[in-house]
Every structure is written in structure tokens, then in C-alpha cells.
Scaffold this motif. Sequence first.
Motif, mmCIF file in Angstrom:
data_model
loop_
_atom_site.group_PDB
_atom_site.id
_atom_site.type_symbol
_atom_site.label_atom_id
_atom_site.label_comp_id
_atom_site.label_asym_id
_atom_site.label_seq_id
_atom_site.Cartn_x
_atom_site.Cartn_y
_atom_site.Cartn_z
ATOM 1 N N ASP A 240 0.821 -1.215 0.000
ATOM 2 C CA ASP A 240 0.000 0.000 0.000
ATOM 3 C C ASP A 240 0.853 1.262 0.000
ATOM 4 O OD1 ASP A 240 -2.279 -1.550 0.051
ATOM 5 O OD2 ASP A 240 -2.489 -1.468 2.238
ATOM 6 N N HIS A 241 2.130 1.097 0.336
ATOM 7 C CA HIS A 241 3.051 2.235 0.404
ATOM 8 C C HIS A 241 4.076 2.199 -0.730
ATOM 9 C CE1 HIS A 241 1.393 3.257 4.361
ATOM 10 N NE2 HIS A 241 1.395 1.963 4.581
ATOM 11 N N GLY A 242 3.784 1.374 -1.749
ATOM 12 C CA GLY A 242 4.611 1.366 -2.945
ATOM 13 C C GLY A 242 5.823 0.467 -2.896
ATOM 14 N N HIS A 243 5.839 -0.529 -1.994
ATOM 15 C CA HIS A 243 7.003 -1.410 -1.858
ATOM 16 C C HIS A 243 6.561 -2.865 -1.842
ATOM 17 C CE1 HIS A 243 9.644 2.015 -1.031
ATOM 18 N NE2 HIS A 243 8.655 2.481 -0.290
ATOM 19 N N ALA A 244 7.343 -3.716 -2.477
ATOM 20 C CA ALA A 244 6.992 -5.137 -2.567
ATOM 21 C C ALA A 244 7.168 -5.872 -1.248
ATOM 22 C CB ALA A 244 7.834 -5.811 -3.647
ATOM 23 N N SER A 245 8.030 -5.363 -0.375
ATOM 24 C CA SER A 245 8.288 -6.022 0.905
ATOM 25 C C SER A 245 8.614 -4.974 1.966
ATOM 26 C CB SER A 245 9.457 -7.001 0.788
ATOM 27 O OG SER A 245 10.665 -6.285 0.544
ATOM 28 N N PHE A 246 8.594 -5.419 3.235
ATOM 29 C CA PHE A 246 8.935 -4.518 4.329
ATOM 30 C C PHE A 246 10.414 -4.140 4.267
ATOM 31 C CE2 PHE A 246 9.872 -3.682 8.915
ATOM 32 C CZ PHE A 246 9.060 -2.558 9.043
ATOM 33 N N ALA A 247 11.257 -5.073 3.826
ATOM 34 C CA ALA A 247 12.693 -4.786 3.699
ATOM 35 C C ALA A 247 12.937 -3.660 2.694
ATOM 36 C CB ALA A 247 13.445 -6.035 3.285
#
Length: 271
Positions: A240-247
Motif C-alpha cells: 500500500d506504500h509502494g514497496h513489494a516487501s517490508f525490507a
Amino acid sequence: MGVEDTGNGNSVVMYWDFENLHAGVLESKYGEGAYAKQDNRFKPQEPLVDVQALVELGASFGPVAINRAYGNWQYFGRYRDALLQNAVELIQLFPPGASAKNGADIKLCLDAAEDIGRFGHIGTVIIIGGDSDYMPVAQKIKAAGRTLIGIGNRKNTNKHWAKSCHEFRYYESLVEQEASTVTGPDETPNPVVETPANQAADLLRRAVHLLAESKGEPWVNKATVLPMVKRLDPTFDPKDHGHASFAELLKSMDAVIELKKGETDHKIRLR
């Protein structure tokens, strides 16, 4: 009665004596005795308590399993949205007379004693209120091997109750700390966060701050950050924030956090 549920004892329960807390915050703002006046007490109350800051503190000790606020919601209805948005269960208590207390402390103590007897997964009990009436239940909580955290206003918290807790936090210090962490010491607080990037940065900042506070040092393990973020916002998804993963999201937050290698895990601290 036997224990109904067992576990690793890492769950948190929160009990709010809401009138006690609100009265202290109101009197800090308008002067001693302001809440006790007959014309002030029995009318809809201005929402002054920072509900989210207290819920986030609770989440810093572990997953919150029970979260109950006791009060006469006839007068505290303006807090409804803030409490429900933070998954706080509202327990309605009607005072037995025109000038009587609503009995929140008695009901709260009975529930706390019952819950620690029934649920083995409870490890930390948080009582929000400053009355000396909580001292007997404090002894039972500690005798049951649970950690007791107290929260109350500086001026109207009974010192013996505060000393009977494993740890006691003053509401004023907690809210001041929360405001300075979220906004920075020289910035004006802005409750409206407009972009997903700002939302993610704010959530990450709060999570790392709470972990650092509970650990007592600025560097925290990277592996502990996402679970804390999820406690603060169960709907969080890095996509939702434009990133595929938390890393990947962490790598984009160089202005907010600093990363370094640790012995077994990467470490994170706030800049």
C-alpha cells in the motif's frame, strides 16, 4: 476455577478507569478542582485524553488481548470514535446516585482478578488510573506472576499505588514524549498525514521509538519492527506504500532510520 487458556504469557491486557484519567487531564488544563464542580462533571466531556498514545504503549509490551475502558459513556461519548478505532471495549457504568462515583475501580479490579485466573497467556497487566483502590488487585496480579504496569496523572496519582506497580508511567510524560517523537522537538504537530510515504514513515518512527523505550537503548533488532508496526496498525501492508516487501520499505526510509549489521540480525535506530 482452573485456567482456561494457556500460552507463553506474552499477551497484554489493558484496563482504563476512564473518568479518573480524563479528570486528571482536564484539571491539568483548567486547574485543580475543575472537574469536580457539579456543573462540569455531569455534562458531555471535551475529548482531551490521547487514546492512541496509550494504546501504542500497551502494544509495545506485546499483543493486546483485552482492552476495556470503564466509564459512564453518557458523558464521555465524544471519545467514542477514538476508542473504537483503537479496538477498546467500552464498559458502561451508571453511578448509583447524583454525586456518587461510577464504581469503575471496583468493576475493573474484579475483572482483572478474574481474567488473570482464567487466561494463562496474560503476561502484562496495564491499569490506567491513579486511585489507591488498585493496591489490593496489584498484590494479586504480582502474586500470580504477571507484570503490572500503571499509568496515571502526575498530580492525582496515589504514590503508594504507583510504588506497588512493577513499572509506572505518568500520562503527561508519555504524551510529551510521543509528541516530540512524532513531530520533532521544533516542529508543530500536524494530525493530518496526507501521503502513503508520510504514513509509513510516521508508523515506522512510532514503532522503533516504542521498541527502543521498552528495551532501554536506541538500537533495536530489525526482526522486531514489523510485528510492532502490525500491532500499531493491523491493516499495514508495504504494498500500500509502494514497496513489494517490508525490507524494501526500510531501505527507502533512510531519512527516518539508520541501519547497521548486528551479531544475528540487522539493527535499526531513529535518526
